[in-house]
Scaffold this active site. Sequence first.
Site, PDB file in Angstrom:
ATOM      1  N   HIS A  63       8.430  16.916   5.211  1.00 14.73           N
ATOM      2  CA  HIS A  63       7.305  16.215   4.545  1.00 14.73           C
ATOM      3  C   HIS A  63       6.058  17.091   4.595  1.00 14.73           C
ATOM      4  O   HIS A  63       5.501  17.303   5.670  1.00 14.73           O
ATOM      5  CB  HIS A  63       7.003  14.878   5.246  1.00 14.73           C
ATOM      6  CG  HIS A  63       5.827  14.146   4.670  1.00 14.73           C
ATOM      7  ND1 HIS A  63       5.893  12.815   4.305  1.00 14.73           N
ATOM      8  CD2 HIS A  63       4.563  14.524   4.382  1.00 14.73           C
ATOM      9  CE1 HIS A  63       4.726  12.437   3.822  1.00 14.73           C
ATOM     10  NE2 HIS A  63       3.887  13.462   3.872  1.00 14.73           N
ATOM     11  N   HIS A 117       2.404  18.683   2.080  1.00 15.91           N
ATOM     12  CA  HIS A 117       1.594  18.764   0.863  1.00 15.91           C
ATOM     13  C   HIS A 117       1.202  20.217   0.625  1.00 15.91           C
ATOM     14  O   HIS A 117       0.617  20.851   1.501  1.00 15.91           O
ATOM     15  CB  HIS A 117       0.323  17.919   1.020  1.00 15.91           C
ATOM     16  CG  HIS A 117       0.617  16.487   1.319  1.00 15.91           C
ATOM     17  ND1 HIS A 117       0.653  15.509   0.350  1.00 15.91           N
ATOM     18  CD2 HIS A 117       0.916  15.866   2.486  1.00 15.91           C
ATOM     19  CE1 HIS A 117       0.967  14.341   0.907  1.00 15.91           C
ATOM     20  NE2 HIS A 117       1.127  14.534   2.201  1.00 15.91           N
ATOM     21  N   PHE A 118       1.510  20.689  -0.582  1.00 14.66           N
ATOM     22  CA  PHE A 118       1.153  22.063  -0.955  1.00 14.66           C
ATOM     23  C   PHE A 118      -0.045  22.112  -1.906  1.00 14.66           C
ATOM     24  O   PHE A 118      -0.608  23.186  -2.116  1.00 14.66           O
ATOM     25  CB  PHE A 118       2.329  22.747  -1.661  1.00 14.66           C
ATOM     26  CG  PHE A 118       3.319  23.423  -0.753  1.00 14.66           C
ATOM     27  CD1 PHE A 118       2.942  23.972   0.469  1.00 14.66           C
ATOM     28  CD2 PHE A 118       4.648  23.543  -1.144  1.00 14.66           C
ATOM     29  CE1 PHE A 118       3.864  24.622   1.281  1.00 14.66           C
ATOM     30  CE2 PHE A 118       5.581  24.199  -0.351  1.00 14.66           C
ATOM     31  CZ  PHE A 118       5.189  24.740   0.860  1.00 14.66           C
ATOM     32  N   ARG A 119      -0.381  20.976  -2.533  1.00 13.75           N
ATOM     33  CA  ARG A 119      -1.414  20.985  -3.599  1.00 13.75           C
ATOM     34  C   ARG A 119      -0.976  21.886  -4.741  1.00 13.75           C
ATOM     35  O   ARG A 119       0.198  22.118  -4.946  1.00 13.75           O
ATOM     36  CB  ARG A 119      -2.795  21.410  -3.059  1.00 13.75           C
ATOM     37  CG  ARG A 119      -3.208  20.768  -1.753  1.00 13.75           C
ATOM     38  CD  ARG A 119      -3.231  19.264  -1.795  1.00 13.75           C
ATOM     39  NE  ARG A 119      -3.783  18.724  -0.542  1.00 13.75           N
ATOM     40  CZ  ARG A 119      -3.516  17.518  -0.093  1.00 13.75           C
ATOM     41  NH1 ARG A 119      -2.729  16.697  -0.768  1.00 13.75           N
ATOM     42  NH2 ARG A 119      -4.053  17.090   1.025  1.00 13.75           N
ATOM     43  N   ASN A 179       1.880  14.051  -4.642  1.00 14.19           N
ATOM     44  CA  ASN A 179       0.596  13.385  -4.932  1.00 14.19           C
ATOM     45  C   ASN A 179      -0.470  14.371  -5.411  1.00 14.19           C
ATOM     46  O   ASN A 179      -1.558  14.462  -4.862  1.00 14.19           O
ATOM     47  CB  ASN A 179       0.096  12.582  -3.711  1.00 14.19           C
ATOM     48  CG  ASN A 179      -0.184  13.441  -2.493  1.00 14.19           C
ATOM     49  OD1 ASN A 179       0.424  14.483  -2.298  1.00 14.19           O
ATOM     50  ND2 ASN A 179      -1.119  12.995  -1.665  1.00 14.19           N
ATOM     51  N   LYS A 186       9.305   9.330  -3.845  1.00 13.18           N
ATOM     52  CA  LYS A 186       8.285   8.952  -2.870  1.00 13.18           C
ATOM     53  C   LYS A 186       7.615   7.643  -3.257  1.00 13.18           C
ATOM     54  O   LYS A 186       7.100   7.511  -4.375  1.00 13.18           O
ATOM     55  CB  LYS A 186       7.237  10.069  -2.805  1.00 13.18           C
ATOM     56  CG  LYS A 186       5.999   9.722  -2.030  1.00 13.18           C
ATOM     57  CD  LYS A 186       6.235   9.740  -0.522  1.00 13.18           C
ATOM     58  CE  LYS A 186       5.018   9.262   0.235  1.00 13.18           C
ATOM     59  NZ  LYS A 186       4.666  10.074   1.376  1.00 13.18           N
ATOM     60  N   HIS A 238       5.639   6.032   2.342  1.00 13.83           N
ATOM     61  CA  HIS A 238       4.360   5.956   3.063  1.00 13.83           C
ATOM     62  C   HIS A 238       4.223   4.497   3.502  1.00 13.83           C
ATOM     63  O   HIS A 238       3.950   3.617   2.682  1.00 13.83           O
ATOM     64  CB  HIS A 238       3.186   6.370   2.175  1.00 13.83           C
ATOM     65  CG  HIS A 238       1.890   6.365   2.923  1.00 13.83           C
ATOM     66  ND1 HIS A 238       1.213   7.508   3.268  1.00 13.83           N
ATOM     67  CD2 HIS A 238       1.160   5.334   3.439  1.00 13.83           C
ATOM     68  CE1 HIS A 238       0.130   7.189   3.958  1.00 13.83           C
ATOM     69  NE2 HIS A 238       0.068   5.871   4.068  1.00 13.83           N
ATOM     70  N   HIS A 261       6.042   9.960   8.643  1.00 14.80           N
ATOM     71  CA  HIS A 261       4.893  10.114   9.539  1.00 14.80           C
ATOM     72  C   HIS A 261       4.582   8.828  10.322  1.00 14.80           C
ATOM     73  O   HIS A 261       3.492   8.278  10.236  1.00 14.80           O
ATOM     74  CB  HIS A 261       3.643  10.627   8.800  1.00 14.80           C
ATOM     75  CG  HIS A 261       3.354  10.017   7.461  1.00 14.80           C
ATOM     76  ND1 HIS A 261       3.257   8.666   7.249  1.00 14.80           N
ATOM     77  CD2 HIS A 261       3.131  10.591   6.260  1.00 14.80           C
ATOM     78  CE1 HIS A 261       2.970   8.445   5.986  1.00 14.80           C
ATOM     79  NE2 HIS A 261       2.908   9.580   5.351  1.00 14.80           N
ATOM     80  N   ASP A 279       3.624  16.612   7.555  1.00 12.86           N
ATOM     81  CA  ASP A 279       2.560  16.002   6.757  1.00 12.86           C
ATOM     82  C   ASP A 279       1.345  16.925   6.670  1.00 12.86           C
ATOM     83  O   ASP A 279       0.206  16.461   6.568  1.00 12.86           O
ATOM     84  CB  ASP A 279       2.162  14.617   7.275  1.00 12.86           C
ATOM     85  CG  ASP A 279       1.399  13.812   6.224  1.00 12.86           C
ATOM     86  OD1 ASP A 279       1.409  14.203   5.040  1.00 12.86           O
ATOM     87  OD2 ASP A 279       0.769  12.813   6.606  1.00 12.86           O
ATOM     88  N   ALA A 326      -8.590  12.141   4.036  1.00 13.03           N
ATOM     89  CA  ALA A 326      -7.558  12.016   5.070  1.00 13.03           C
ATOM     90  C   ALA A 326      -6.596  13.176   4.953  1.00 13.03           C
ATOM     91  O   ALA A 326      -6.141  13.503   3.856  1.00 13.03           O
ATOM     92  CB  ALA A 326      -6.809  10.702   4.886  1.00 13.03           C
TER      93      ALA A 326
HETATM   94  O1  DOR Z   1      -3.588  12.069   5.789  1.00 11.52           O
HETATM   95  C1  DOR Z   1      -2.957  12.080   4.755  1.00 11.52           C
HETATM   96  N1  DOR Z   1      -3.168  13.009   3.810  1.00 11.52           N
HETATM   97  N2  DOR Z   1      -2.036  11.136   4.557  1.00 11.52           N
HETATM   98  C2  DOR Z   1      -1.402  11.012   3.392  1.00 11.52           C
HETATM   99  O2  DOR Z   1      -0.598  10.136   3.271  1.00 11.52           O
HETATM  100  C3  DOR Z   1      -1.741  11.905   2.260  1.00 11.52           C
HETATM  101  C4  DOR Z   1      -2.295  13.156   2.711  1.00 11.52           C
HETATM  102  C5  DOR Z   1      -2.958  13.964   1.615  1.00 11.52           C
HETATM  103  O3  DOR Z   1      -2.372  14.102   0.541  1.00 11.52           O
HETATM  104  O4  DOR Z   1      -4.036  14.479   1.856  1.00 11.52           O
HETATM  105 ZN    ZN Z   2       1.927  13.087   3.439  1.00 14.26          ZN
END
Ligand code: DOR
Ligand code: ZN
Length: 345
Positions: free
Chosen positions: A14, A16-18, A42, A100, A137, A175, A248, A264
């Site tokens: 799990h 995030h790469f953006r 996302n 997801k 999530h 997470h 995460d 976050a």
């Molecule tokens: O802290 C978080 N950041 N929780 C998430 O579920 C998404 C993530 C984000 O994409 O920044």
């Molecule tokens: Zn995440």
Amino acid sequence: MPQTLTIRRPDDWHLHFRDGATMEAVVPHTARQFARAIVMPNLSPPVTTSALAREYRDRINAAVPAGVDFTPLMTAYLTDETVPADLATGYVEGVLTAAKLYPAGATTNSAHGVTDVANIEHVLEKMAEIGMPLCVHGEVTHAEIDIFDREAVFIDRVLAPLVQRLPELKVIFEHITTRQAVEFVDGSGPNIAATITPQHLHINRNAILVGGIRPHMFCLPVAKREEHRLALRKAATGGSAKYFLGTDSAPHHRHAKESDCGCAGIFNAPFALESYVTVFDEEHALDRFEAFASLNGPAFYSLPVNEETVTLEKVSVEVPDEVDGGEARIVPFHAGETLSWRLAS
Ligand code: DOR
Ligand code: ZN
């Protein structure tokens, strides 16, 4: 000679790469340590279809440094409008590894998420039928529910009924942050597993608020009380095959975190393995680290384990105060700290 630990090369289930320059800056950190990673969808706009996932996968692959073996495993972002046949085609063709579920409004870029799981029942039925895993999530979003209770309430209101309705659906409760989540996963059948982040093994909610507000310790689900952190450490290091590594890692630029409405997300990718193995060492469970990092995830996803190995050595490593994040700098998890393990080159 320092103490060493050699394990099969791990995967990150799990993260995030953006996209764009940020993605190009962060992908090498993950590819340095992990063979594969489940990539969250996302983006803005989100990766909602197989076609978008294919394009995003190609952009990630282009950001992997030459000579490094790394495979992104793609996910589709479920919305109230998701077409089951598109997911199924993407899964069968190997473009998608999972889908997801973001409850709408739960976290970063989740506004297009699912407003009620009843709206995607036909999608979930299709996924159960073809064996496609669902990444969840697990937080409710109702304004009246305290943010520290949102995971536990999600279990009662959404997850437990869903698992009861569709026991054949493979669900990754992602997470997890609470004792209640550990109890739920432990008490569920083999189709329910969970990922645990390094930060939720290291910090409790005091880290966010004691001595001043610390935006780089804020992520969602938010870290809870100490009793929950201890339950998570026991789950991760206890030998159950239901728990596996999922960082995460969620990069946000420094200014977006240090803001009057800070984002976050904790960027833990640069020293993720070092962070996890420190916990297993502290818990006298180094012999269980390989299962958590490299075996339990592939087993749950019905994927082969990695053949290569990595070696960790008990040599201290300094975590920098900030790292390159493409358009701007990013403060990593453990910034300014010294960790007692490092990945041998
Ligand atoms: O802290 C978080 N950041 N929780 C998430 O579920 C998404 C993530 C984000 O994409 O920044
Ligand atoms: Zn995440």
